[in-house]
Every structure is written in structure tokens, then in C-alpha cells.
Design an enzyme around this catalytic site. Structure first.
Site, PDB file in Angstrom:
ATOM      1  N   GLN A   1       0.794  -1.239   0.000  1.00  0.00           N
ATOM      2  CA  GLN A   1       0.000   0.000   0.000  1.00  0.00           C
ATOM      3  C   GLN A   1       0.825   1.288   0.000  1.00  0.00           C
ATOM      4  O   GLN A   1       0.464   2.267  -0.635  1.00  0.00           O
ATOM      5  CB  GLN A   1      -0.932  -0.015   1.210  1.00  0.00           C
ATOM      6  CG  GLN A   1      -1.894   1.138   1.285  1.00  0.00           C
ATOM      7  CD  GLN A   1      -2.824   1.016   2.481  1.00  0.00           C
ATOM      8  OE1 GLN A   1      -3.806   0.291   2.432  1.00  0.00           O
ATOM      9  NE2 GLN A   1      -2.523   1.712   3.555  1.00  0.00           N
TER      10      GLN A   1
ATOM     11  N   GLU B   1       5.025  -1.776   8.338  1.00  0.00           N
ATOM     12  CA  GLU B   1       3.716  -1.682   9.005  1.00  0.00           C
ATOM     13  C   GLU B   1       2.786  -2.781   8.488  1.00  0.00           C
ATOM     14  O   GLU B   1       2.785  -3.092   7.291  1.00  0.00           O
ATOM     15  CB  GLU B   1       3.139  -0.289   8.697  1.00  0.00           C
ATOM     16  CG  GLU B   1       1.808   0.015   9.366  1.00  0.00           C
ATOM     17  CD  GLU B   1       1.352   1.443   9.040  1.00  0.00           C
ATOM     18  OE1 GLU B   1       2.200   2.355   8.906  1.00  0.00           O
ATOM     19  OE2 GLU B   1       0.128   1.650   8.893  1.00  0.00           O
TER      20      GLU B   1
ATOM     21  N   LYS C   1       3.265  10.092  10.831  1.00  0.00           N
ATOM     22  CA  LYS C   1       3.034   9.582   9.476  1.00  0.00           C
ATOM     23  C   LYS C   1       1.931  10.445   8.875  1.00  0.00           C
ATOM     24  O   LYS C   1       0.769  10.339   9.277  1.00  0.00           O
ATOM     25  CB  LYS C   1       2.602   8.113   9.584  1.00  0.00           C
ATOM     26  CG  LYS C   1       2.441   7.422   8.245  1.00  0.00           C
ATOM     27  CD  LYS C   1       1.895   6.018   8.450  1.00  0.00           C
ATOM     28  CE  LYS C   1       1.709   5.323   7.129  1.00  0.00           C
ATOM     29  NZ  LYS C   1       0.710   4.260   7.188  1.00  0.00           N
TER      30      LYS C   1
ATOM     31  N   GLU D   1      -3.305  10.503  -0.612  1.00  0.00           N
ATOM     32  CA  GLU D   1      -2.239  10.912   0.310  1.00  0.00           C
ATOM     33  C   GLU D   1      -1.132  11.680  -0.399  1.00  0.00           C
ATOM     34  O   GLU D   1      -0.107  12.002   0.201  1.00  0.00           O
ATOM     35  CB  GLU D   1      -1.656   9.679   1.013  1.00  0.00           C
ATOM     36  CG  GLU D   1      -2.658   9.012   1.926  1.00  0.00           C
ATOM     37  CD  GLU D   1      -2.036   7.957   2.838  1.00  0.00           C
ATOM     38  OE1 GLU D   1      -0.815   7.710   2.724  1.00  0.00           O
ATOM     39  OE2 GLU D   1      -2.773   7.388   3.645  1.00  0.00           O
TER      40      GLU D   1
ATOM     41  N   LYS E   1      -3.962   6.312  15.727  1.00  0.00           N
ATOM     42  CA  LYS E   1      -4.942   7.095  14.965  1.00  0.00           C
ATOM     43  C   LYS E   1      -6.118   7.292  15.908  1.00  0.00           C
ATOM     44  O   LYS E   1      -6.839   6.327  16.206  1.00  0.00           O
ATOM     45  CB  LYS E   1      -5.410   6.309  13.729  1.00  0.00           C
ATOM     46  CG  LYS E   1      -4.361   6.125  12.633  1.00  0.00           C
ATOM     47  CD  LYS E   1      -4.873   5.155  11.563  1.00  0.00           C
ATOM     48  CE  LYS E   1      -3.943   5.093  10.361  1.00  0.00           C
ATOM     49  NZ  LYS E   1      -4.233   3.936   9.489  1.00  0.00           N
TER      50      LYS E   1
HETATM   51  P1  PGA Z   1      -6.415   4.387   5.775  1.00  0.00           P
HETATM   52  O1  PGA Z   1      -5.034   3.634   5.690  1.00  0.00           O
HETATM   53  O2  PGA Z   1      -6.869   4.412   4.338  1.00  0.00           O
HETATM   54  O3  PGA Z   1      -7.279   3.468   6.602  1.00  0.00           O
HETATM   55  O4  PGA Z   1      -6.227   5.710   6.379  1.00  0.00           O
HETATM   56  C1  PGA Z   1      -3.827   4.174   5.959  1.00  0.00           C
HETATM   57  C2  PGA Z   1      -2.963   3.123   6.572  1.00  0.00           C
HETATM   58  O5  PGA Z   1      -3.239   1.920   6.406  1.00  0.00           O
HETATM   59  O6  PGA Z   1      -2.025   3.468   7.273  1.00  0.00           O
HETATM   60 ZN    ZN Z   2      -1.507   1.233   7.793  1.00  0.00          ZN
END
Ligand code: PGA
Ligand code: ZN
Length: 417
Positions: A156, A281, A383, A200, A332
Site C-alpha cells: 500500500q 507496518e 506519518k 495521500e 490514529k
Molecule cells: P487508511 O489507511 O486508508 O485506513 O487511512 C492508511 C494506513 O493503512 O495506514
Molecule cells: Zn496502515
């Protein structure tokens, strides 16, 4: 100065994907706070529910009917009381009645209002005099997986971390240079590369997983040499989105490969060694704590980080701590709903030697609170992307904090050097 909540206002605004989200204002007798909620695309299953049945409109209705009467008149200084009240009003474990994003926006707006009522910035209010450490920015350079629509790497995120920088400004500048350098390399590598970016702000290119490693490695090396400090890199595998439960395998569509847990482990060990990755990660799916523990045990000088694995949830973290799954955690706040819950998880992680990485979501607003939280919570890494409005809002807020702190500002210590 008194910080009694006089009023709370909620409205619908938009995030950087044009999706509707909630923004909350908290007005106290002597201050004001505003916060808005982000949205993930590759969400962990254990995250709180963003909105009640009926969506954001229903959440706004419940805000006026259930929440405002309970919170008005309380003292915003008492964050725990505010957050506990939100839990009580909701009455479930995952905020499915009022919505986790509603709780998030109220919780953050309240903290901001309390700080503002005392004439302080949020990081000073929450972190006190010892909050003078700036985080290193972990920045997304190449997107893949669920953040793209195919024809891109399966992994990702390919993330740069300029951990040799002496200041935040220098580190953010290195990331911007790496991001630019990568577009130059991609232009040569992928004839169809048109400068497309994900939400992003990371590049989307028609390249395979291993090619992406070569690209980021080259860019980090060149910029590291130019700037004369170490620029490392890592990945977010977001392995839950590759995991095919029925087959018991991780599907790498782009590479035409499937890997079971053992093969995934071998693959990761190989790339960690070959590319000197300092950050990995979600290398395994969100219920495979055991494989996280094996990988953590077998690697050195590499942060093995749980995002979907922990979802900022203290119970899940405690389970991981018992098994020694990972050595780092993504924080988060909107995965868990309130600032108090997120603080509890972050403090627990830090007291067990885990590296805490505060993070944006792929769908985000120009809300900059996670920049303030990074300093308040003494997170050594943030991040939050490299370019794109919602990312820059956070980067620039940290530049301001560093400027504000002047000679008191120092960079965090990372456990990889
Ligand atoms: P998200 O993913 O699209 O859920 O914000 C970001 C991530 O996996 O760190
Ligand atoms: Zn992640």
C-alpha cells in the site's frame, strides 16, 4: 481563566476526497476549539464505527439531541470527564450510536478549546514544559493496494523517513526532495506515468512491488547524499487487504503471486535485509499476532508496526504486548474515538518500549491537531504524507511548533540507529 463549555456546534464539511465528514466547534467562556474527523480507506475491523445508522445526517441529529445538552456546562479542562460522558451517552463499545467520528471531533475540539481558554497551544496544554521534541516525518512516496485502482504495487505505501536530519524542517525538506526525485525516476521507468497521485499525495505508477523498492531506494540514497544525512525508508504492507481468508494466502495480484504466512514471512525477511528497511507496518493480517511476533523476533533495527493489528485499542495492544507482537504502534485517534482512549494506548505502548507513530488517514481534512499531538504525546514519528493539502497542513504546523520552540526544540530519538 474559566473553560466552561457554553456551546457546541457540529456541521458537515468535506475531506480531501470530497467525502462528507463532521466538524465540531466547542465554545467555552474564554476560548474556542474546532476539529474535524478524517476517514480511512483500508480500515481495521476493530475500529470504532464512524457514524450511526443513517450516516452523518443522523450523527448531526444525535449531536444536537443527545450530546449538546449533556456537555454544555461541563468544564473543558477535564478531558476525561468529557470523553467518559461521550461513552456514557453512546453506551456501546464501538460508538455505533453517536458515531466514532462524532466522538473524535468533539474530543479534539474540546481539548483545543481548553488549551485556547488558557492561552496555550494544544501541545503545551497536554504535554507541559517537557513537550519540546519534534517527530520525524514518515512520508508516503508511492501508493499501491487499496489506495490505488490496480496497475500499481500491491504493497500500500512506500514510505521515506529522513532519520538523520537535525531539525524537523530539514527532515520535511528531505521528504519533499525524495518525493520529487521519485517522480523523475518514475518518468523514466514507466512510459505511461502521468504524475497521478493518490489521496495521500503519493505517486501512482504502473510498476511492480520490487521495482518500487528500487525506486525509493535510489531516491533516498541520492537525496541523503545531497543533504548529507541518512534517509531511510520502509513500507505499509496493509496485509489485511491482501489476505484471502479462504485460501489462507496473501494475494499479490500485480506480481501474480500468492504467499501463505510462512512464505510471507520469508518474503518480508528478504526485502528487509536486501533494502535495509527500517519500518514495516502491518506485515501480516490483523488477527495474526503470532506472525508479527516471529517477524519482530527475527529482525533488528527495523520497526515492526501494528496499525490494523492494534487499531489504537488498548486491549488489542495488551494482547500484542503479551505475545511480543511488533515493537511499534500506529496511533490514529479516530480508530478508537476519543483522545483519552488514544492517550491510554499511547502511554501503555511507550511504557513497554514500543515506538508510537501518530498518523493521518488517507481521507483527511486540513485539521492539524495530530501535529500538536505528536509533540504533546512525545511520538518520535508522525506519518502524514509529504505533499497534498491535508498533509501539508500537519507538516506546516510542526514547522510552526519547531519555530515557536526555538532553541528548546530537539528531534526525537529513534530506536533504529
Ligand atoms: P487508511 O489507511 O486508508 O485506513 O487511512 C492508511 C494506513 O493503512 O495506514
Ligand atoms: Zn496502515
Amino acid at each position: 481563566m474559566s473553560a466552561i463549555i457554553e456551546d457546541l456546534i457540529a456541521r458537515k464539511i468535506f475531506n480531501n476526497r470530497g467525502e462528507e465528514t463532521i466538524e465540531v466547534d466547542v465554545i467555552t467562556t474564554s476560548g474556542f476549539g474546532r476539529a474535524s474527523a478524517p476517514a480511512g480507506r483500508s480500515r481495521g475491523k476493530a475500529e470504532v464505527v464512524y457514524y450511526p445508522q443513517g450516516g452523518l445526517d443522523q450523527a448531526l441529529k444525535k449531536f444536537d439531541e443527545l450530546i449538546v445538552p449533556e456537555l454544555a456546562g461541563l468544564n473543558s479542562d477535564f478531558q476525561e470527564e468529557i470523553d467518559n460522558t461521550l461513552h456514557e451517552i453512546d453506551g456501546t463499545t464501538n460508538f455505533r450510536i453517536i458515531g466514532g467520528n462524532t466522538a473524535f471531533a468533539i474530543s479534539l475540539a474540546n481539548a483545543e478549546a481548553a488549551a485556547n481558554s488558557h492561552g496555550l497551544l494544544l501541545f503545551q496544554f497536554l504535554g507541559g514544559n517537557t513537550a519540546n521534541t519534534l517527530p520525524y516525518p514518515l512520508g508516503n512516496t508511492i501508493s499501491g493496494g487499496q489506495h490505488t485502482r490496480g496497475k500499481a504495487p500491491d504493497i500500500q505505501e512506500f514510505l521515506s523517513l529522513p532519520h538523520g536530519a537535525e531539525t524537523f524542517l530539514e527532515a520535511a525538506s528531505a521528504n519533499a526532495h525524495i518525493h520529487r526525485k521519485i517522480s523523475e525516476i518514475l518518468k523514466k521507468k514507466d512510459k505511461l506515468f502521468n504524475g497521478g497521485k493518490s489521496s495521500e499525495g503519493a505517486w501512482i505508477a504502473n510498476i511492480g512491488n520490487l521495482e518500487a523498492f528500487d525506486v525509493i531506494a535510489k531516491a533516498c540514497e541520492e537525496i541523503g547524499n545531497e543533504m548529507d544525512f541518512e534517509c531511510g525508508f520502509g513500507i505499509d504492507v496493509a496485509a489485511s487487504s491482501l489476505w484471502k481468508e479462504k485460501e489462507g494466502k496473501y494475494l499479490y495480484q500485480r506480481d501474480g503471486k500468492s504467499r501463505d504466512a510462512g512464505e510471507q514471512l520469508e518474503f518480508l525477511l528478504d526485502i528487509i535485509e536486501k533494502y535495509h528497511l527500517i519500518y514495516v507496518e502491518d506485515p501480516f493480517h490483523e488477527e495474526d499476532f503470532e506472525s508479527f511476533a516471529i517477524l519482530t523476533d527475527k529482525t533488528r533495527n527495523c520497526m515492526i508496526c501494528g496499525d490494523d493489528l492494534f487499531t489504537t485499542n488498548n486491549e488489542r495492544l495488551n494482547h500484542g504486548l503479551k505475545l511480543k507482537a511488533g515493537n511499534s504502534i500506529i496511533i490514529k485517534v479516530n480508530q478508537i474515538g476519543t483522545l483519552t482512549d488514544a492517550l491510554e494506548t499511547a502511554e501503555n505502548a511507550q511504557s513497554h518500549g514500543y515506538t508510537t507513530i501518530i498518523s493521518h488517514r488517507s481521507g483527511d481534512t486540513c485539521d492539524w491537531h495530530i501535529a500538536q499531538l505528536a509533540v504533546a504525546l512525545k511520538c518520535p514519528i508522525i506519518k502524514t504524507g509529504i505533499v497534498e493539502g491535508a498533509r501539508i497542513a500537519k507538516i506546516n504546523e510542526l514547522v510552526r511548533i519547531e519555530h515557536f520552540l526555538g532553541s528548546r526544540a530537539k528531534m526525537a530519538k529513534l530506536k533504529i540507529t
